[in-house]
Design a protein around this motif. Structure first.
Motif, PDB file in Angstrom:
ATOM      1  N   SER A 116      50.959  43.565  44.700  1.00  0.00           N
ATOM      2  CA  SER A 116      50.941  44.559  43.631  1.00  0.00           C
ATOM      3  C   SER A 116      50.976  45.945  44.259  1.00  0.00           C
ATOM      4  O   SER A 116      50.115  46.285  45.074  1.00  0.00           O
ATOM      5  CB  SER A 116      49.683  44.423  42.770  1.00  0.00           C
ATOM      6  N   THR A 144      52.886  49.208  39.537  1.00  0.00           N
ATOM      7  CA  THR A 144      52.215  49.929  38.460  1.00  0.00           C
ATOM      8  C   THR A 144      52.207  51.417  38.814  1.00  0.00           C
ATOM      9  O   THR A 144      51.792  51.787  39.915  1.00  0.00           O
ATOM     10  CB  THR A 144      50.774  49.429  38.265  1.00  0.00           C
ATOM     11  N   ALA A 155      40.133  48.274  36.707  1.00  0.00           N
ATOM     12  CA  ALA A 155      40.498  47.290  35.689  1.00  0.00           C
ATOM     13  C   ALA A 155      41.720  46.483  36.127  1.00  0.00           C
ATOM     14  O   ALA A 155      41.793  45.264  35.899  1.00  0.00           O
ATOM     15  CB  ALA A 155      40.766  47.982  34.349  1.00  0.00           C
ATOM     16  N   GLU A 156      42.678  47.145  36.756  1.00  0.00           N
ATOM     17  CA  GLU A 156      43.876  46.460  37.244  1.00  0.00           C
ATOM     18  C   GLU A 156      43.528  45.457  38.338  1.00  0.00           C
ATOM     19  O   GLU A 156      44.045  44.328  38.360  1.00  0.00           O
ATOM     20  CB  GLU A 156      44.882  47.490  37.776  1.00  0.00           C
ATOM     21  N   ARG A 159      40.600  43.953  38.777  1.00  0.00           N
ATOM     22  CA  ARG A 159      39.906  42.821  38.137  1.00  0.00           C
ATOM     23  C   ARG A 159      40.896  41.902  37.446  1.00  0.00           C
ATOM     24  O   ARG A 159      40.822  40.665  37.568  1.00  0.00           O
ATOM     25  CB  ARG A 159      38.891  43.331  37.110  1.00  0.00           C
ATOM     26  N   ARG A 160      41.836  42.486  36.688  1.00  0.00           N
ATOM     27  CA  ARG A 160      42.785  41.681  35.927  1.00  0.00           C
ATOM     28  C   ARG A 160      43.683  40.867  36.845  1.00  0.00           C
ATOM     29  O   ARG A 160      43.885  39.669  36.620  1.00  0.00           O
ATOM     30  CB  ARG A 160      43.637  42.592  35.037  1.00  0.00           C
ATOM     31  N   ARG A 161      44.198  41.504  37.884  1.00  0.00           N
ATOM     32  CA  ARG A 161      45.106  40.807  38.788  1.00  0.00           C
ATOM     33  C   ARG A 161      44.400  39.673  39.526  1.00  0.00           C
ATOM     34  O   ARG A 161      44.966  38.590  39.705  1.00  0.00           O
ATOM     35  CB  ARG A 161      45.709  41.783  39.803  1.00  0.00           C
ATOM     36  N   ALA A 203      41.725  38.086  38.501  1.00  0.00           N
ATOM     37  CA  ALA A 203      41.386  37.050  37.519  1.00  0.00           C
ATOM     38  C   ALA A 203      42.602  36.202  37.185  1.00  0.00           C
ATOM     39  O   ALA A 203      42.485  34.998  36.922  1.00  0.00           O
ATOM     40  CB  ALA A 203      40.830  37.689  36.252  1.00  0.00           C
ATOM     41  N   ASP A 204      43.793  36.818  37.209  1.00  0.00           N
ATOM     42  CA  ASP A 204      45.028  36.102  36.881  1.00  0.00           C
ATOM     43  C   ASP A 204      45.545  35.247  38.024  1.00  0.00           C
ATOM     44  O   ASP A 204      46.430  34.412  37.835  1.00  0.00           O
ATOM     45  CB  ASP A 204      46.140  37.092  36.499  1.00  0.00           C
TER      46      ASP A 204
END
Length: 265
Positions: free
Chosen positions: A196, A225, A243-244, A246-248, A250-251
């Motif tokens: 990312s 991003t 937040a990005e 955490r989201r990445r 988690a995914d």
């Protein structure tokens, strides 16, 4: 040092908010002239779900008495060795600016050793193969080096205005710039971990095309991003960046069983 620092000697790896029960570790690499403490807020924000390990380079803060490492390959070798005791659970990597180049080289070494990072976040840095004709900051005199730092807005203004402090930190900053500007990308196997890329839309150091070119280093998932802001967009948008992350993470599917770093096959 007020933070817990595990590992063989505690010199290289700093844990400002140890999260012993976290399923994932995030290794953070500072920018040129930066130190592990840059990631103190990151560790606080991501704990206890993510255990943040911040790398402390030689030649700064409590390591000021040690010689700096001005070769990116050698620095990557040293950091990779220091990370081996931490590979008992999945590792993700985050690097900003110089830290993105270093993180890339560390990711390459880990994958060569059979340890695939969970994800690599490359922030504020053009792709490793992209060079510019004006990469000579490490050869400039002190005043022109300070002017470069000022233009990027990443160094505390109080430091830049204090001649005595400046004389303490300039050797490490110059060494870091030398490591970055003498780095030469060596073609090789692309990263197999997801990558990312994060960048600011007005970063003078990175165009969108230069950020997109990271895809040529990646065999698997790749995304970019873009945030409003310059080279240090991430200080202005810390909440969104956290937040990005955490989201990445988690995914991204964790290996099974948990507690073992993912291995290449």
């Amino acid at each position: 040092m007020t933070a817990a620092a595990a590992g063989p000697d505690g010199l290289w790896i700093r844990r400002f908010s140890p999260a012993d029960d976290a399923r994932v570790r995030l290794v953070c690499f500072p920018h040129a002239g930066g130190s592990a403490t840059f990631y103190f807020p990151v560790a606080r924000a991501l704990a206890p779900a993510i255990d943040v390990l911040a790398v402390q380079y030689p030649g700064r803060q409590d390591r000021r008495g040690e010689p700096c490492v001005d070769d990116m390959g050698r620095l990557a070798d040293l950091v990779t060795e220091e990370l081996r005791p931490w590979t008992d659970r999945p590792l993700a990597l985050f690097g900003h600016s110089m830290g993105a180049l270093l993180g890339f080289e560390v990711a390459r070494r880990l994958e060569r050793d059979g340890i695939r990072p969970l994800r690599f976040f490359a922030s504020g840095r053009r792709a490793p193969m992209r060079r510019r004709s004006d990469e000579d900051v490490h050869r400039r005199d002190d005043q022109r080096l300070i002017a470069e730092l000022t233009s990027l807005s990443g160094t505390d203004a109080q430091i830049l205005d204090d001649p005595e402090v400046l004389q303490l930190v300039l050797p490490a900053i110059r060494s870091d710039y030398r490591a970055v500007e003498t780095y030469r990308y060596a073609p090789g196997e692309p990263l197999r971990c997801p990558v990312s890329v994060l960048t600011g839309d007005s970063d003078p150091q990175v165009t969108l095309d230069e950020a997109e070119d990271w895809r040529h280093c990646v065999a698997g998932h790749f995304d970019v991003t873009v945030y409003p802001g310059g080279h240090f967009y991430l200080t202005e948008h810390a909440g969104a960046v956290m937040a990005e992350i955490r989201r990445r993470l988690a995914d991204t599917a964790l290996p099974s069983p948990i507690g073992t770093a993912p291995r290449l096959h």
